[in-house]
Design a protein around this motif. Structure first.
Motif, PDB file in Angstrom:
ATOM      1  N   GLN A  93       0.925  -1.349  -0.080  1.00 50.23           N
ATOM      2  CA  GLN A  93      -0.254  -0.053   0.103  1.00 50.23           C
ATOM      3  C   GLN A  93       0.909   1.284  -0.055  1.00 50.23           C
ATOM      4  OE1 GLN A  93      -2.948  -0.007   3.054  1.00 50.23           O
ATOM      5  NE2 GLN A  93      -3.301   2.337   2.440  1.00 50.23           N
ATOM      6  N   ALA A  94       0.580   2.156  -0.665  1.00 52.05           N
ATOM      7  CA  ALA A  94       1.298   3.544  -0.829  1.00 52.05           C
ATOM      8  C   ALA A  94       1.270   4.285   0.690  1.00 52.05           C
ATOM      9  CB  ALA A  94       0.590   4.390  -1.904  1.00 52.05           C
ATOM     10  N   CYS A  95       2.617   4.441   0.855  1.00 53.65           N
ATOM     11  CA  CYS A  95       2.621   5.168   2.062  1.00 53.65           C
ATOM     12  C   CYS A  95       3.971   5.977   1.897  1.00 53.65           C
ATOM     13  CB  CYS A  95       2.931   4.407   3.257  1.00 53.65           C
ATOM     14  SG  CYS A  95       3.248   5.055   4.969  1.00 53.65           S
ATOM     15  N   HIS A  96       4.071   7.286   2.366  1.00 51.51           N
ATOM     16  CA  HIS A  96       5.196   8.157   2.565  1.00 51.51           C
ATOM     17  C   HIS A  96       5.460   8.355   3.710  1.00 51.51           C
ATOM     18  CE1 HIS A  96       8.299  11.114   0.961  1.00 51.51           C
ATOM     19  NE2 HIS A  96       7.657  11.917   1.835  1.00 51.51           N
ATOM     20  N   ILE A  97       6.758   8.433   4.316  1.00 48.18           N
ATOM     21  CA  ILE A  97       6.963   8.832   5.630  1.00 48.18           C
ATOM     22  C   ILE A  97       7.520  10.318   5.606  1.00 48.18           C
ATOM     23  CG2 ILE A  97       8.467   8.562   7.598  1.00 48.18           C
ATOM     24  CD1 ILE A  97       8.256   5.645   7.218  1.00 48.18           C
ATOM     25  N   VAL A  98       7.004  11.438   6.401  1.00 41.53           N
ATOM     26  CA  VAL A  98       7.481  12.748   6.604  1.00 41.53           C
ATOM     27  C   VAL A  98       8.301  12.685   7.729  1.00 41.53           C
ATOM     28  CG1 VAL A  98       6.836  14.822   6.725  1.00 41.53           C
ATOM     29  CG2 VAL A  98       5.366  13.577   5.348  1.00 41.53           C
ATOM     30  N   TYR A  99       9.442  13.298   7.624  1.00 40.90           N
ATOM     31  CA  TYR A  99      10.228  13.512   9.012  1.00 40.90           C
ATOM     32  C   TYR A  99      10.449  14.748   9.463  1.00 40.90           C
ATOM     33  CZ  TYR A  99      11.856   8.779   7.497  1.00 40.90           C
ATOM     34  OH  TYR A  99      11.783   7.440   7.087  1.00 40.90           O
TER      35      TYR A  99
END
Length: 134
Positions: A68-74
């Motif tokens: 599943q598409a997921c992007h982590i923001v830091y």
């Protein structure tokens, strides 16, 4: 004769809610690779989701399943000596721990950006040591 083993890694602390995930990563690994590693740990360790830390927020933050598409923001601390001061988002595209000048045991907040939550917040709970009442 002893053999010196090069230490090309760095330990980083990733925070979300009351959780702190320690990862040992390559100093020159891209944040895409670090995100993949972090997501694998989150999926294995927190299959029911991450606690949000704030009792007023209902439920847990779901960790998207593999595929599943997921992007982590830091985020980096506004003041590294006072994590309560908040977090500033950092663009990690094309960056690695060395280019961001991260030191051993540096702290980063993270948030999961998905289709259902396109503007995630850094929800980090910092423990405090209050003196006990007599």
């Amino acid at each position: 004769m002893s053999t010196d083993i090069p230490n090309d890694g760095i330990s980083l602390r990733f925070k979300y809610g009351p959780h702190t995930i320690f990862l040992f990563v390559d100093r020159v690994a891209s944040f895409d690779a670090i995100s993949t590693q972090l997501l694998a740990v989150l999926r294995e360790r927190y299959p029911r989701g991450l606690l949000q830390g704030d009792p007023s927020l209902p439920g847990n933050t779901a960790v998207p399943p593999a595929g599943q598409a997921c992007h982590i923001v830091y985020g980096l601390p506004r003041n590294p000596r006072d994590l309560v001061a908040g977090w500033r988002a950092v663009n990690v595209e094309g960056e690695n721990p060395t280019t961001l000048k991260l030191r051993q045991n540096a702290v980063l907040a993270f948030a999961l950006e998905t289709d259902s939550d396109p503007k995630p917040e850094f929800r980090v709970e910092i423990p405090t040591f209050d003196e006990e009442e007599p």
